[in-house]
Motif scaffolding. Structure first.
Motif, mmCIF file in Angstrom:
data_model
loop_
_atom_site.group_PDB
_atom_site.id
_atom_site.type_symbol
_atom_site.label_atom_id
_atom_site.label_comp_id
_atom_site.label_asym_id
_atom_site.label_seq_id
_atom_site.Cartn_x
_atom_site.Cartn_y
_atom_site.Cartn_z
ATOM 1 N N UNK A 102 22.377 19.628 -9.914
ATOM 2 C CA UNK A 102 21.898 21.022 -9.824
ATOM 3 C C UNK A 102 21.857 21.469 -8.364
ATOM 4 N N UNK A 103 21.403 20.594 -7.503
ATOM 5 C CA UNK A 103 21.335 20.945 -6.087
ATOM 6 C C UNK A 103 22.733 21.189 -5.525
ATOM 7 N N UNK A 104 23.693 20.351 -5.922
ATOM 8 C CA UNK A 104 25.070 20.507 -5.433
ATOM 9 C C UNK A 104 25.680 21.822 -5.903
ATOM 10 N N UNK A 105 25.264 22.293 -7.084
ATOM 11 C CA UNK A 105 25.793 23.541 -7.629
ATOM 12 C C UNK A 105 25.026 24.762 -7.132
ATOM 13 N N UNK A 106 23.988 24.542 -6.336
ATOM 14 C CA UNK A 106 23.235 25.658 -5.791
ATOM 15 C C UNK A 106 22.329 26.347 -6.784
ATOM 16 N N UNK A 107 21.897 25.616 -7.815
ATOM 17 C CA UNK A 107 21.016 26.195 -8.832
ATOM 18 C C UNK A 107 19.584 26.227 -8.298
ATOM 19 N N UNK A 108 18.908 27.329 -8.469
ATOM 20 C CA UNK A 108 17.514 27.444 -8.045
ATOM 21 C C UNK A 108 16.637 26.533 -8.905
ATOM 22 N N UNK A 109 15.719 25.785 -8.292
ATOM 23 C CA UNK A 109 14.833 24.924 -9.085
ATOM 24 C C UNK A 109 14.079 25.667 -10.177
ATOM 25 N N UNK A 110 13.734 26.938 -9.944
ATOM 26 C CA UNK A 110 12.999 27.703 -10.953
ATOM 27 C C UNK A 110 13.817 27.965 -12.208
ATOM 28 N N UNK A 111 15.129 27.747 -12.134
ATOM 29 C CA UNK A 111 16.001 27.963 -13.288
ATOM 30 C C UNK A 111 16.262 26.683 -14.069
ATOM 31 N N UNK A 112 15.588 25.603 -13.697
ATOM 32 C CA UNK A 112 15.832 24.304 -14.329
ATOM 33 C C UNK A 112 14.519 23.734 -14.862
ATOM 34 N N UNK A 113 14.552 23.284 -16.126
ATOM 35 C CA UNK A 113 13.410 22.626 -16.756
ATOM 36 C C UNK A 113 13.833 21.208 -17.148
ATOM 37 N N UNK A 114 13.811 20.254 -16.208
ATOM 38 C CA UNK A 114 14.219 18.884 -16.566
ATOM 39 C C UNK A 114 13.248 18.275 -17.564
ATOM 40 N N UNK A 115 13.802 17.538 -18.539
ATOM 41 C CA UNK A 115 12.977 16.972 -19.605
ATOM 42 C C UNK A 115 13.204 15.469 -19.725
ATOM 43 N N UNK A 116 12.199 14.796 -20.249
ATOM 44 C CA UNK A 116 12.368 13.399 -20.624
ATOM 45 C C UNK A 116 11.255 12.974 -21.562
#
Length: 444
Positions: free
Chosen positions: A268-282
């Protein structure tokens, strides 16, 4: 090469966007058919299912009659549907399309999903791909009828003398059995196989009858990076789930569980995605805590998928069995918890005694999570078979009172208005999008 160009290259190689571009050029003369595909996917179209469900709803008291009437009026009067932040496309739109494929994600976007999911597994060359399980290729792709079947952890065994399949129940094909390049050569299929089959043809004919094979002719598999690029183009938020490895970790000396968790965020960081647009799950609390500590901008939206219902001694109705407790989760930095739907709802014993009483009410688990300050996401609407047949796992605490497919909307209404969930995973995102659009108009 940018991820946008990478995606376009990948899809042209697969033949899908190349075909769409050719059709678009024939129809309009445009040289940008792939752009037209993305633009078309951004136009929210709900199809007939939401109206079918509304018409099938129970209406046994004043509240339900008012809800049903409001939703019907909304369906009749609404001319434009908006993407919904409540709607999470679970693996895309797998009620009708092969999960985790380009086609499924496009359908999810058309269904108004504000968030799309890539479940993240890894290949033999440690590349990340979208699969619900590391070892599901034998029942979600066509691998068993390709030469790559020989690489499966447990390949199909066919008697050369009579063509009989000898080990249908034991076949096991994992992403970690093959490379990314080999993974890309496969086609996605509808989830399900016949584990009692005696031929490969019978084995592959295992799709549950309440799903459809209509769109399962060619599912384009996606790497995790592919999904990121596609989701960026579609303008949706993203929720990757780090799947529990089904091989011993570390996979190689360097590829530890933490390296796996970090690699997912790094893409995500390499693609320039804003952290607020990502909800990582596990489902692993350790993964969530790793992101909270090492990638706090992403970790603050990390989702703890609560699978403790399978733990010995856990009882979602008894807080003494919840280890860690809701408050302990909050103190460790967890802000979002995601249990299955049945853990959040129960039948309301007062239903029927008052015309305004709801059929469902929040469970003790839901009330404790809310009181502790945890936001809640739930899974998975539209993943069960017909409710009238009973025995549907996702509704097992409410199946005594939820007995019609249309009552999934009563379930959804309770999840939103009584429990207060902020997101709902759905196998047919259009249903949640429809409800959310209509609720904004003032549905009770």
């Amino acid at each position: 090469m940018t991820y946008f160009n990478f995606l376009a290259t990948t899809l042209v190689v697969s033949g899908l966007l190349a075909a769409n571009t050719a059709h678009a050029q024939e129809a309009t003369g445009s040289a940008h058919g792939e752009d037209a595909l993305i633009s078309a996917a951004q136009q929210v179209t709900l199809g007939p299912r939401p109206l079918f469900l509304v018409n099938d709803m129970s209406a046994d008291n004043e509240h339900e009659r008012a809800l049903k009437a409001s939703l019907l009026n909304c369906a009749a009067e609404q001319t434009q549907w908006q993407r919904s932040p409540l709607t999470i496309g679970h693996r895309g739109a797998p009620l009708q399309f092969p999960e985790h494929t380009l086609e499924s994600y496009i359908a999810g976007a058309q269904g108004g999903a504000g968030i799309l999911e890539c479940d993240v597994a890894f290949t033999a060359d440690e590349e990340l791909v979208c699969r619900h399980s590391q070892c599901d290729l034998h029942y979600t792709t066509n691998i068993v009828e390709t030469d790559l079947a020989e690489k499966c952890s447990v390949p199909p065994i066919v008697d050369e003398a009579n063509g009989e399949l000898m080990n249908a129940a034991d076949i096991r094909c994992c992403t970690s059995d093959i490379t990314l390049s080999e993974f890309r050569s496969l086609q996605g299929t509808m989830e399900g196989v016949n584990s009692e089959a005696t031929t490969l043809e019978e084995y592959l004919a295992g799709t549950p009858e309440w799903r459809t094979e209509l769109y399962a002719t060619r599912g384009t598999l996606m790497s995790h990076a592919d999904s990121i690029a596609l989701f960026q183009q579609l303008g949706v938020q993203m929720t990757p789930e780090l799947k529990t490895p089904e091989v011993e970790m570390p996979f190689t000396p360097e590829f530890t569980q933490q390296a796996y968790a970090q690699k997912m965020i790094d893409e995500y960081k390499a693609a320039g995605v804003r952290p607020n647009d990502v909800f990582p799950q596990s489902f692993s609390l350790n993964d969530v805590l790793y992101w909270i500590e090492h990638e706090p901008e992403f970790g603050k939206q990390a989702v703890y998928l609560d699978g403790r219902y399978s733990d010995e001694g856990f009882d979602h109705t008894n807080p003494d069995t919840w280890q860690p407790s809701m408050q302990s989760l909050v103190e460790s930095g967890v802000q979002i918890i995601a249990p299955p739907t049945w853990m959040l709802l129960e039948a309301n014993p007062a239903f029927g005694s008052n015309e305004q009483e709801r059929r469902l009410q929040p469970s003790l688990y839901a009330r404790h999570a809310r009181d502790a300050g945890l936001a809640m996401i739930t899974w998975t609407l539209e993943r069960s078979g017909p409710l009238g047949e009973g025995g549907q796992w996702y509704h097992n605490t409410t199946e005594d009172v939820i007995k019609r497919d249309g009552d999934k909307l009563i379930t959804l209404d309770a999840l939103v208005n009584e429990v207060g969930v902020i997101g709902v995973f759905s196998d047919w995102p259009a249903t949640v999008t429809f409800y959310d659009n209509c609720a904004q108009r003032g549905a009770p």
